[in-house]
Motif scaffolding. Structure first.
Motif, PDB file in Angstrom:
ATOM      1  N   VAL A  58      -2.310  17.629  -3.657  1.00  0.00           N
ATOM      2  CA  VAL A  58      -3.259  16.727  -4.346  1.00  0.00           C
ATOM      3  C   VAL A  58      -2.467  15.354  -3.836  1.00  0.00           C
ATOM      4  O   VAL A  58      -1.495  15.385  -3.294  1.00  0.00           O
ATOM      5  CB  VAL A  58      -2.666  16.693  -5.945  1.00  0.00           C
ATOM      6  N   GLN A  59      -2.992  14.151  -4.137  1.00  0.00           N
ATOM      7  CA  GLN A  59      -2.761  12.862  -3.705  1.00  0.00           C
ATOM      8  C   GLN A  59      -2.924  11.859  -4.519  1.00  0.00           C
ATOM      9  O   GLN A  59      -3.713  11.826  -5.221  1.00  0.00           O
ATOM     10  CB  GLN A  59      -3.335  12.589  -2.324  1.00  0.00           C
TER      11      GLN A  59
ATOM     12  N   ALA B  70       6.936  13.892  -4.425  1.00  0.00           N
ATOM     13  CA  ALA B  70       6.023  14.596  -3.951  1.00  0.00           C
ATOM     14  C   ALA B  70       6.667  16.116  -3.867  1.00  0.00           C
ATOM     15  O   ALA B  70       7.753  16.196  -3.513  1.00  0.00           O
ATOM     16  CB  ALA B  70       5.356  14.474  -2.501  1.00  0.00           C
ATOM     17  N   SER B  71       5.742  17.230  -4.492  1.00  0.00           N
ATOM     18  CA  SER B  71       6.214  18.506  -4.531  1.00  0.00           C
ATOM     19  C   SER B  71       6.197  19.242  -3.361  1.00  0.00           C
ATOM     20  O   SER B  71       5.153  18.786  -2.357  1.00  0.00           O
ATOM     21  CB  SER B  71       5.626  19.428  -5.665  1.00  0.00           C
ATOM     22  N   TYR B  72       6.664  20.326  -3.026  1.00  0.00           N
ATOM     23  CA  TYR B  72       6.384  21.128  -1.915  1.00  0.00           C
ATOM     24  C   TYR B  72       6.693  22.627  -2.326  1.00  0.00           C
ATOM     25  O   TYR B  72       7.672  23.038  -2.738  1.00  0.00           O
ATOM     26  CB  TYR B  72       7.145  20.892  -0.588  1.00  0.00           C
ATOM     27  N   ASP B  73       5.746  23.571  -2.158  1.00  0.00           N
ATOM     28  CA  ASP B  73       5.849  24.893  -2.712  1.00  0.00           C
ATOM     29  C   ASP B  73       6.255  24.903  -3.899  1.00  0.00           C
ATOM     30  O   ASP B  73       5.649  24.477  -4.551  1.00  0.00           O
ATOM     31  CB  ASP B  73       7.172  25.664  -1.420  1.00  0.00           C
ATOM     32  N   ASP B  74       7.425  25.529  -4.354  1.00  0.00           N
ATOM     33  CA  ASP B  74       7.921  25.552  -5.766  1.00  0.00           C
ATOM     34  C   ASP B  74       8.916  24.367  -6.144  1.00  0.00           C
ATOM     35  O   ASP B  74       9.817  24.307  -5.558  1.00  0.00           O
ATOM     36  CB  ASP B  74       8.405  26.758  -6.109  1.00  0.00           C
ATOM     37  N   ALA B  75       8.264  23.573  -7.268  1.00  0.00           N
ATOM     38  CA  ALA B  75       9.462  22.600  -7.667  1.00  0.00           C
ATOM     39  C   ALA B  75       9.698  22.831  -9.350  1.00  0.00           C
ATOM     40  O   ALA B  75      10.022  21.876  -9.895  1.00  0.00           O
ATOM     41  CB  ALA B  75       8.555  21.290  -7.664  1.00  0.00           C
TER      42      ALA B  75
ATOM     43  N   SER C 195       1.169  21.820  -7.632  1.00  0.00           N
ATOM     44  CA  SER C 195       1.231  20.589  -6.786  1.00  0.00           C
ATOM     45  C   SER C 195       1.179  19.279  -7.615  1.00  0.00           C
ATOM     46  O   SER C 195       0.486  19.218  -8.612  1.00  0.00           O
ATOM     47  CB  SER C 195      -0.279  20.538  -5.864  1.00  0.00           C
ATOM     48  N   TRP C 196       2.326  18.563  -7.229  1.00  0.00           N
ATOM     49  CA  TRP C 196       2.334  17.483  -8.012  1.00  0.00           C
ATOM     50  C   TRP C 196       2.856  16.064  -7.373  1.00  0.00           C
ATOM     51  O   TRP C 196       3.766  16.369  -6.525  1.00  0.00           O
ATOM     52  CB  TRP C 196       3.229  17.701  -9.113  1.00  0.00           C
ATOM     53  N   VAL C 197       2.395  14.915  -7.579  1.00  0.00           N
ATOM     54  CA  VAL C 197       2.963  13.721  -7.153  1.00  0.00           C
ATOM     55  C   VAL C 197       3.114  12.601  -8.222  1.00  0.00           C
ATOM     56  O   VAL C 197       2.321  12.641  -9.086  1.00  0.00           O
ATOM     57  CB  VAL C 197       1.913  13.359  -5.903  1.00  0.00           C
ATOM     58  N   PHE C 198       3.886  11.868  -7.795  1.00  0.00           N
ATOM     59  CA  PHE C 198       4.322  10.870  -8.930  1.00  0.00           C
ATOM     60  C   PHE C 198       4.876   9.607  -8.281  1.00  0.00           C
ATOM     61  O   PHE C 198       5.519   9.663  -7.368  1.00  0.00           O
ATOM     62  CB  PHE C 198       5.206  11.441  -9.945  1.00  0.00           C
ATOM     63  N   VAL C 199       4.619   8.444  -9.084  1.00  0.00           N
ATOM     64  CA  VAL C 199       4.928   7.182  -8.508  1.00  0.00           C
ATOM     65  C   VAL C 199       5.575   6.594  -9.786  1.00  0.00           C
ATOM     66  O   VAL C 199       4.923   6.476 -10.850  1.00  0.00           O
ATOM     67  CB  VAL C 199       4.154   6.196  -7.656  1.00  0.00           C
TER      68      VAL C 199
ATOM     69  N   ALA D 130       0.687  -1.143  -0.127  1.00  0.00           N
ATOM     70  CA  ALA D 130      -0.077  -0.107  -0.142  1.00  0.00           C
ATOM     71  C   ALA D 130       1.077   1.099   0.171  1.00  0.00           C
ATOM     72  O   ALA D 130       2.013   1.377   0.558  1.00  0.00           O
ATOM     73  CB  ALA D 130      -0.943   0.110   1.005  1.00  0.00           C
ATOM     74  N   PHE D 131       0.510   2.272  -0.769  1.00  0.00           N
ATOM     75  CA  PHE D 131       1.217   3.325  -0.658  1.00  0.00           C
ATOM     76  C   PHE D 131       0.179   4.681  -0.929  1.00  0.00           C
ATOM     77  O   PHE D 131      -0.983   4.532  -1.363  1.00  0.00           O
ATOM     78  CB  PHE D 131       2.156   3.777  -1.980  1.00  0.00           C
ATOM     79  N   ARG D 132       0.767   5.757  -0.228  1.00  0.00           N
ATOM     80  CA  ARG D 132      -0.010   6.952  -0.655  1.00  0.00           C
ATOM     81  C   ARG D 132       1.003   8.269  -0.662  1.00  0.00           C
ATOM     82  O   ARG D 132       1.982   8.150   0.161  1.00  0.00           O
ATOM     83  CB  ARG D 132      -1.060   7.337   0.584  1.00  0.00           C
ATOM     84  N   ILE D 133       0.692   9.219  -1.583  1.00  0.00           N
ATOM     85  CA  ILE D 133       1.675  10.226  -1.823  1.00  0.00           C
ATOM     86  C   ILE D 133       0.832  11.459  -1.506  1.00  0.00           C
ATOM     87  O   ILE D 133      -0.082  11.577  -2.360  1.00  0.00           O
ATOM     88  CB  ILE D 133       2.438  10.113  -3.122  1.00  0.00           C
ATOM     89  N   VAL D 134       1.156  12.425  -0.837  1.00  0.00           N
ATOM     90  CA  VAL D 134       0.585  13.826  -0.767  1.00  0.00           C
ATOM     91  C   VAL D 134       1.337  14.695  -0.914  1.00  0.00           C
ATOM     92  O   VAL D 134       2.419  14.703  -0.278  1.00  0.00           O
ATOM     93  CB  VAL D 134      -0.386  13.720   0.766  1.00  0.00           C
ATOM     94  N   SER D 135       0.995  15.841  -1.794  1.00  0.00           N
ATOM     95  CA  SER D 135       1.943  17.010  -2.025  1.00  0.00           C
ATOM     96  C   SER D 135       1.653  17.829  -0.912  1.00  0.00           C
ATOM     97  O   SER D 135       0.929  17.815  -0.082  1.00  0.00           O
ATOM     98  CB  SER D 135       1.502  17.699  -3.471  1.00  0.00           C
TER      99      SER D 135
END
Length: 237
Positions: free
Chosen positions: A227-228, A158-163, A191-195, A79-84
């Motif tokens: 985003v997640q 996962a991004s945070y502030d400016d990426a 906001s961006w997340v990626f696996v 199981a995984f979860r990614i939250v920006s």
């Protein structure tokens, strides 16, 4: 005359017996009330009042799943979860197999892109690192970190502030090679997340990234909403 007296005496006796019986009943009731706890009496009265009512059937509370999924992953899956991140107040979170491997509480996240590399066979974390892509030239070390991920790894970002400000074209090309479709749409403070994975095939229908560009509809003024994505990653045999 004698008959009237007998009738009068009989009525007096009846009244006396009724009064005595009432006094005895009141006394016994008082003793019973003192002997039985008030909660028991209240419960008994409530039960009598509820006779005839339909019983209320309540569903048991849902069992918590790994990384707060609504349903468990299949066998031999992680199981995984990614939250920006959200604005500057809340950092990103990366959960893998119910372990929070990157977050504010872990004190290992920062502005830019936050990357975690996990061994797909064991589920153990190879490494985590944040790359400031606004205040420093950190695309080259991020490229080196991604290229250094061992074969058979999962990569979660996962991004945070400016990426985006100092995200170079070489870095975008590398992330595209890992399967991203949106990396070139990541604008200032998006906001961006990626696996992704290295040398492992992922399910073709699995959601691998999510993007919320920064624009006039931002939730947090100059920043969009977080985003997640979540899902289940297969454990290689």
């Amino acid at each position: 005359m004698a008959l009237n007296m007998r009738y009068l005496i009989s009525n007096v006796l009846k009244i006396t017996l009724i009064v005595c019986a009432s006094v005895c009943a009141w006394y016994l009731g008082s003793l019973f009330a003192d002997a039985v706890p008030e909660d028991t009496l209240t419960a008994a009265i409530d039960n009598i009042q509820r006779i005839g009512e339909k019983p209320i059937v309540r569903a048991p509370p849902p069992k918590r799943q790994k990384c707060d999924h609504w349903s468990p992953c299949p066998a031999n899956h992680y199981a995984f979860r990614i939250v920006s991140g959200a604005a500057k107040e809340r950092g990103p979170k990366i959960c893998f197999e119910d372990e929070m491997i990157m977050s504010d509480s872990q004190n290992n996240v920062g502005r830019g892109l936050n990357v975690a590399v996990v061994d797909a066979k064991t589920g153990k974390v190879h490494g985590t690192k944040s790359f400031d892509l606004w205040g420093g030239d950190n695309s080259p070390p991020m490229i080196e970190f991604l290229n250094g991920a061992p074969s058979g790894s999962y990569i979660l970002i996962a991004s945070y502030d400016d990426a985006s400000t100092r995200l170079t074209d070489d870095a975008k090309i590398l992330i595209e090679k890992h399967g991203s479709k949106d990396i070139r749409k990541v604008n200032f403070r998006a906001s961006w997340v990626f696996v992704s994975s290295k040398d492992i095939s992922l399910p073709p229908d699995m959601k691998r990234e999510k993007l919320m560009p920064s624009d006039a509809t931002n939730r947090y003024g100059a920043w969009p909403a977080e985003v997640q994505i979540e899902g289940c990653l297969p454990r290689p045999n």
